[in-house]
Design a protein around this motif. Sequence first.
Motif, PDB file in Angstrom:
ATOM      1  N   ARG A  23      -1.987  29.799  10.573  1.00 33.27           N
ATOM      2  CA  ARG A  23      -2.292  30.598   9.388  1.00 33.27           C
ATOM      3  C   ARG A  23      -1.905  29.787   8.166  1.00 33.27           C
ATOM      4  NH1 ARG A  23       0.996  34.673  10.085  1.00 33.27           N
ATOM      5  NH2 ARG A  23      -0.543  35.998  11.078  1.00 33.27           N
ATOM      6  N   THR A  25      -0.501  29.768   4.691  1.00 33.54           N
ATOM      7  CA  THR A  25       0.405  30.710   4.035  1.00 33.54           C
ATOM      8  C   THR A  25      -0.061  31.106   2.642  1.00 33.54           C
ATOM      9  OG1 THR A  25       1.818  28.904   3.252  1.00 33.54           O
ATOM     10  CG2 THR A  25       2.409  29.919   5.351  1.00 33.54           C
ATOM     11  N   GLY A  28      -3.552  33.432   3.785  1.00 28.50           N
ATOM     12  CA  GLY A  28      -3.595  34.207   5.029  1.00 28.50           C
ATOM     13  C   GLY A  28      -4.741  33.812   5.934  1.00 28.50           C
ATOM     14  N   THR A  30      -6.742  32.244   8.788  1.00 29.51           N
ATOM     15  CA  THR A  30      -6.332  31.803  10.117  1.00 29.51           C
ATOM     16  C   THR A  30      -7.449  30.993  10.748  1.00 29.51           C
ATOM     17  OG1 THR A  30      -7.179  33.807  11.191  1.00 29.51           O
ATOM     18  CG2 THR A  30      -4.865  33.827  10.474  1.00 29.51           C
ATOM     19  N   ILE A  62       0.684  30.419  14.817  1.00 27.53           N
ATOM     20  CA  ILE A  62       0.590  31.838  15.157  1.00 27.53           C
ATOM     21  C   ILE A  62       0.088  31.985  16.583  1.00 27.53           C
ATOM     22  CG2 ILE A  62       0.216  32.627  12.784  1.00 27.53           C
ATOM     23  CD1 ILE A  62      -2.800  32.888  13.489  1.00 27.53           C
ATOM     24  N   ASP A  63       0.224  33.179  17.116  1.00 24.49           N
ATOM     25  CA  ASP A  63      -0.318  33.505  18.425  1.00 24.49           C
ATOM     26  C   ASP A  63      -1.826  33.664  18.306  1.00 24.49           C
ATOM     27  OD1 ASP A  63      -0.997  35.938  20.502  1.00 24.49           O
ATOM     28  OD2 ASP A  63       0.516  34.531  21.268  1.00 24.49           O
ATOM     29  N   ARG A  64      -2.555  33.278  19.320  1.00 25.87           N
ATOM     30  CA  ARG A  64      -4.020  33.369  19.293  1.00 25.87           C
ATOM     31  C   ARG A  64      -4.515  34.778  19.008  1.00 25.87           C
ATOM     32  NH1 ARG A  64      -7.049  29.868  19.978  1.00 25.87           N
ATOM     33  NH2 ARG A  64      -7.084  27.917  21.018  1.00 25.87           N
ATOM     34  N   SER A  65      -3.737  35.783  19.407  1.00 21.39           N
ATOM     35  CA  SER A  65      -4.150  37.175  19.192  1.00 21.39           C
ATOM     36  C   SER A  65      -4.182  37.526  17.705  1.00 21.39           C
ATOM     37  CB  SER A  65      -3.220  38.132  19.930  1.00 21.39           C
ATOM     38  OG  SER A  65      -1.914  38.071  19.388  1.00 21.39           O
ATOM     39  N   GLN A  66      -3.551  36.709  16.859  1.00 27.73           N
ATOM     40  CA  GLN A  66      -3.517  36.956  15.416  1.00 27.73           C
ATOM     41  C   GLN A  66      -4.679  36.311  14.673  1.00 27.73           C
ATOM     42  OE1 GLN A  66       0.679  35.501  15.075  1.00 27.73           O
ATOM     43  NE2 GLN A  66       0.888  37.326  13.811  1.00 27.73           N
ATOM     44  N   LEU A  67      -5.536  35.581  15.396  1.00 26.14           N
ATOM     45  CA  LEU A  67      -6.688  34.965  14.749  1.00 26.14           C
ATOM     46  C   LEU A  67      -7.627  36.044  14.254  1.00 26.14           C
ATOM     47  CD1 LEU A  67      -7.630  31.956  17.061  1.00 26.14           C
ATOM     48  CD2 LEU A  67      -6.680  31.872  14.760  1.00 26.14           C
ATOM     49  N   LYS A  68      -8.061  35.899  13.008  1.00 29.54           N
ATOM     50  CA  LYS A  68      -9.025  36.829  12.431  1.00 29.54           C
ATOM     51  C   LYS A  68     -10.403  36.294  12.768  1.00 29.54           C
ATOM     52  CE  LYS A  68      -5.909  37.896   8.669  1.00 29.54           C
ATOM     53  NZ  LYS A  68      -5.620  37.683   7.261  1.00 29.54           N
TER      54      LYS A  68
END
Length: 104
Positions: A23, A25, A28, A30, A62-68
Motif C-alpha cells: 500500500r 501510504t 492508500g 494498493t 500488506i496482506d493480499r486480502s487487503q488489495l483493492k
Amino acid sequence: MMVDTMEVKDVNGNVLTVGMAVRYTGTGTTGEISAIKVEDGDGWVRLEDSDLWYNSNYLELIDRSQLKRGSGKGRKADTVEKLKRMKEDFEDIDMGSEACDGGG
C-alpha cells in the motif's frame, strides 16, 4: 560493471520482492509489485495495475486480502481514459492575456 545488491525495503523495514502486495501510504493505493529497481540509492517499486513507480520508503507491506481489486486491466483503462479527459479539459482553457490581472 558494479551490480547493486541493495535490498529494497518498505517503510517498516520489510524486504520487498516481486509479487508481494503493498500500500502506498500517501494515497492508500494498493497493488502487487511487478518490478523493483534501485536508482541513486533509492528503492523503487512498480505496481502491476497502475504501471507506476513508487519510492519504497512510502510503501507498506500488506496482506493480499487487503488489495483493492477492480476489474484488473479495466482499472488501468479507466485511469487512462480519465487522464485523456483531463488533458482535453485543460486544452480547452483560455490562457489569453485578458484572462486575469497580474501585478505590475
